[in-house]
Scaffold this motif. Structure first.
Motif, PDB file in Angstrom:
ATOM      1  N   LEU A   1      13.396   7.772 -16.387  1.00  0.00           N
ATOM      2  CA  LEU A   1      13.077   6.491 -15.561  1.00  0.00           C
ATOM      3  C   LEU A   1      11.988   6.120 -14.815  1.00  0.00           C
ATOM      4  CD1 LEU A   1      16.515   6.198 -14.237  1.00  0.00           C
ATOM      5  CD2 LEU A   1      16.186   5.873 -15.954  1.00  0.00           C
ATOM      6  N   GLY A   2      11.540   7.242 -14.929  1.00  0.00           N
ATOM      7  CA  GLY A   2       9.743   6.944 -14.060  1.00  0.00           C
ATOM      8  C   GLY A   2       8.949   6.604 -15.371  1.00  0.00           C
ATOM      9  N   GLN A   3       8.894   7.320 -16.213  1.00  0.00           N
ATOM     10  CA  GLN A   3       8.431   7.258 -17.588  1.00  0.00           C
ATOM     11  C   GLN A   3       8.550   5.694 -18.181  1.00  0.00           C
ATOM     12  OE1 GLN A   3       8.815  10.840 -20.522  1.00  0.00           O
ATOM     13  NE2 GLN A   3       8.079  11.659 -18.382  1.00  0.00           N
ATOM     14  N   ARG A   4       9.514   5.006 -17.564  1.00  0.00           N
ATOM     15  CA  ARG A   4      10.089   4.167 -19.155  1.00  0.00           C
ATOM     16  C   ARG A   4       9.984   2.152 -18.173  1.00  0.00           C
ATOM     17  NH1 ARG A   4      11.748   8.435 -21.190  1.00  0.00           N
ATOM     18  NH2 ARG A   4      12.277   8.542 -23.221  1.00  0.00           N
ATOM     19  N   VAL A   5       9.830   2.855 -16.666  1.00  0.00           N
ATOM     20  CA  VAL A   5       9.529   1.681 -15.138  1.00  0.00           C
ATOM     21  C   VAL A   5       8.622   0.660 -15.935  1.00  0.00           C
ATOM     22  CG1 VAL A   5       9.279   3.156 -14.003  1.00  0.00           C
ATOM     23  CG2 VAL A   5      10.602   1.005 -13.235  1.00  0.00           C
ATOM     24  N   LEU A   6       7.273   1.378 -16.208  1.00  0.00           N
ATOM     25  CA  LEU A   6       6.752   0.740 -16.118  1.00  0.00           C
ATOM     26  C   LEU A   6       6.448   0.320 -17.293  1.00  0.00           C
ATOM     27  CD1 LEU A   6       3.170   2.707 -15.443  1.00  0.00           C
ATOM     28  CD2 LEU A   6       4.782   1.184 -13.941  1.00  0.00           C
TER      29      LEU A   6
ATOM     30  N   ASN B   1      18.886  16.739 -12.392  1.00  0.00           N
ATOM     31  CA  ASN B   1      18.130  15.333 -11.809  1.00  0.00           C
ATOM     32  C   ASN B   1      16.804  15.630 -12.435  1.00  0.00           C
ATOM     33  OD1 ASN B   1      20.231  15.044 -11.094  1.00  0.00           O
ATOM     34  ND2 ASN B   1      20.681  16.799  -8.958  1.00  0.00           N
ATOM     35  N   ILE B   2      15.533  16.641 -11.842  1.00  0.00           N
ATOM     36  CA  ILE B   2      14.786  16.511 -11.840  1.00  0.00           C
ATOM     37  C   ILE B   2      14.797  15.270 -13.468  1.00  0.00           C
ATOM     38  CG2 ILE B   2      12.214  17.867 -12.413  1.00  0.00           C
ATOM     39  CD1 ILE B   2      13.579  19.582 -10.610  1.00  0.00           C
ATOM     40  N   ASP B   3      14.856  15.651 -14.859  1.00  0.00           N
ATOM     41  CA  ASP B   3      14.814  15.747 -15.847  1.00  0.00           C
ATOM     42  C   ASP B   3      15.103  13.773 -15.821  1.00  0.00           C
ATOM     43  OD1 ASP B   3      13.766  17.874 -16.761  1.00  0.00           O
ATOM     44  OD2 ASP B   3      15.874  18.485 -17.178  1.00  0.00           O
ATOM     45  N   LEU B   4      16.117  13.399 -15.205  1.00  0.00           N
ATOM     46  CA  LEU B   4      16.440  12.251 -15.229  1.00  0.00           C
ATOM     47  C   LEU B   4      15.375  11.208 -14.503  1.00  0.00           C
ATOM     48  CD1 LEU B   4      18.798  10.311 -15.072  1.00  0.00           C
ATOM     49  CD2 LEU B   4      19.330  10.721 -13.241  1.00  0.00           C
TER      50      LEU B   4
ATOM     51  N   SER C   1       0.806  -1.286   0.268  1.00  0.00           N
ATOM     52  CA  SER C   1       0.095   0.283   0.029  1.00  0.00           C
ATOM     53  C   SER C   1       0.839   1.427   0.067  1.00  0.00           C
ATOM     54  CB  SER C   1      -1.557  -0.337   1.290  1.00  0.00           C
ATOM     55  OG  SER C   1      -0.414  -0.419   2.512  1.00  0.00           O
ATOM     56  N   PRO C   2       2.162   1.474   0.147  1.00  0.00           N
ATOM     57  CA  PRO C   2       2.669   2.425   0.720  1.00  0.00           C
ATOM     58  C   PRO C   2       3.261   2.912  -0.659  1.00  0.00           C
ATOM     59  CG  PRO C   2       3.066   1.283   2.364  1.00  0.00           C
ATOM     60  CD  PRO C   2       2.809   0.821   1.654  1.00  0.00           C
ATOM     61  N   ILE C   3       3.033   2.117  -1.815  1.00  0.00           N
ATOM     62  CA  ILE C   3       3.772   2.444  -3.141  1.00  0.00           C
ATOM     63  C   ILE C   3       3.602   3.463  -3.901  1.00  0.00           C
ATOM     64  CG2 ILE C   3       2.178   0.359  -4.602  1.00  0.00           C
ATOM     65  CD1 ILE C   3       4.760   0.104  -6.230  1.00  0.00           C
ATOM     66  N   LEU C   4       1.585   3.555  -3.164  1.00  0.00           N
ATOM     67  CA  LEU C   4       0.714   4.699  -3.803  1.00  0.00           C
ATOM     68  C   LEU C   4       1.257   6.061  -3.664  1.00  0.00           C
ATOM     69  CD1 LEU C   4      -2.975   3.557  -2.768  1.00  0.00           C
ATOM     70  CD2 LEU C   4      -1.521   3.331  -5.153  1.00  0.00           C
ATOM     71  N   GLY C   5       2.228   5.889  -2.653  1.00  0.00           N
ATOM     72  CA  GLY C   5       3.144   7.489  -2.466  1.00  0.00           C
ATOM     73  C   GLY C   5       4.328   7.451  -2.327  1.00  0.00           C
ATOM     74  N   LEU C   6       4.933   6.656  -3.849  1.00  0.00           N
ATOM     75  CA  LEU C   6       6.021   6.952  -4.480  1.00  0.00           C
ATOM     76  C   LEU C   6       6.640   8.268  -4.396  1.00  0.00           C
ATOM     77  CD1 LEU C   6       8.785   5.254  -4.512  1.00  0.00           C
ATOM     78  CD2 LEU C   6       7.502   3.837  -7.186  1.00  0.00           C
ATOM     79  N   ARG C   7       7.863   8.351  -4.083  1.00  0.00           N
ATOM     80  CA  ARG C   7       8.149   9.726  -4.944  1.00  0.00           C
ATOM     81  C   ARG C   7       9.640  10.256  -5.342  1.00  0.00           C
ATOM     82  NH1 ARG C   7      10.139  15.016  -4.275  1.00  0.00           N
ATOM     83  NH2 ARG C   7      10.224  14.955  -2.396  1.00  0.00           N
ATOM     84  N   LEU C   8      10.318   9.865  -6.925  1.00  0.00           N
ATOM     85  CA  LEU C   8      10.980   9.298  -6.788  1.00  0.00           C
ATOM     86  C   LEU C   8      11.894  10.680  -6.548  1.00  0.00           C
ATOM     87  CD1 LEU C   8      10.995   7.148  -9.927  1.00  0.00           C
ATOM     88  CD2 LEU C   8      10.906   6.459  -8.101  1.00  0.00           C
ATOM     89  N   GLY C   9      13.089  10.610  -7.323  1.00  0.00           N
ATOM     90  CA  GLY C   9      14.189  11.493  -6.632  1.00  0.00           C
ATOM     91  C   GLY C   9      15.925  11.590  -6.446  1.00  0.00           C
TER      92      GLY C   9
END
Length: 279
Positions: free
Chosen positions: A180-185, A173-176, A37-45
């Motif tokens: 990666l976030g768009q391609r992980v799925l 860093n935000i662009d990176l 359930s915590p994955i709903l709050g995942l934030r990459l950085g």
């Protein structure tokens, strides 16, 4: 004297589960979904000096700069402005000043430096520094970068002869992270799809690979949920000596490779043994 195989604790436990398979399936599913359930709050950085342990020189320097000049001083943006070929130098200078005024009036911007030309006599490029009001890892900082690129700069740059870009370490860093976030799925989908086809060919069954994919997804989401709770939210951080922070953008892919490899290996081992027993 060794105990008979049917008198071991593992055997008795397996028989208990086999007598009520749907109950234990439900219990296991609920447990995994709870952990996930915590994955709903995942934030990459990307980590920075604010994540260093307290008492280190880098952390003290970060805190002193934030205290003296504001949270955003540790993560400024660089704004580059290049006049297009054939542009009038006077018009370009006016457009640069107009852009600076627009940036300074943007919500979330604490300060904007004066534009610095590469050559005062015949400028071919200008550079400004934008100081946000929020820290580099703050979600508001990511939103500010997007708003500057998509709204503020295009509106101020309309009708001018400038090519404007938002850069700097924080913006990179935000662009990176976004990349990666768009391609992980997509990465997950390709690997799970190939594993489904492989198991389909090996066991010649639709149910077996479908169950394997579902269990892998549950295992992965539960793993990510624990990672978010501990390393992002900071649960148990005092015991581990860590502070909560956004998750590094490459971590989901590495974790997927490790957990998927382990779970799929055991999937093949167990199903092979079941098939041997059946045969």
């Amino acid at each position: 004297r060794a105990k008979p195989v049917r008198d071991t604790a593992a055997y008795r436990w397996s028989r208990t589960i086999q007598r009520r398979p749907w109950l234990w399936l439900a219990v296991g599913t609920v447990a995994l979904l709870t952990l996930a359930s915590p994955i709903l709050g995942l934030r990459l950085g990307v980590a920075d000096e604010s994540n260093h342990p307290e008492g280190t020189y880098t952390r003290e320097a970060y805190d002193l700069l934030a205290e003296g000049f504001g949270d955003g001083f540790n993560g400024p943006f660089l704004i580059t402005m290049v006049p297009r070929a054939g542009a009038d130098a006077g018009n370009s200078a006016e457009a640069v000043q107009a852009l600076r005024q627009s940036l300074a009036g943007t919500t979330g911007v604490a300060a904007v430096t004066e534009p610095v030309p590469d050559d005062p006599a015949a400028p071919e490029a200008f550079l400004m520094t934008v100081i946000p009001t929020t820290a580099p890892q703050a979600e508001a900082t990511s939103d500010l970068v997007t708003r500057l690129r998509d709204v503020v700069i295009p509106a101020a740059d309309t009708g001018t002869e400038l090519e404007v870009r938002v850069s700097g370490t924080t913006a990179a860093n935000i662009d990176l992270t976004n990349c990666l976030g768009q391609r992980v799925l997509v990465f997950f989908g390709v690997v799970l799809g190939l594993s489904f086809v492989l198991l389909l060919m090996v066991f010649r069954s639709l149910l077996v690979p479908l169950k394997a994919v579902i269990m892998n997804v549950l295992s992965m989401t539960a793993t990510y949920g624990v990672v978010v709770a501990v390393f992002q939210w900071g649960w148990g951080g005092n015991l581990l000596g860590i502070a909560g922070a956004p998750i590094e953008p490459f971590i989901p892919m590495i974790l997927f490779a490790i957990v998927f490899g382990l779970s799929m290996d055991y999937e093949v081992f167990l199903l092979s043994r079941v098939r041997e027993e059946y045969a």
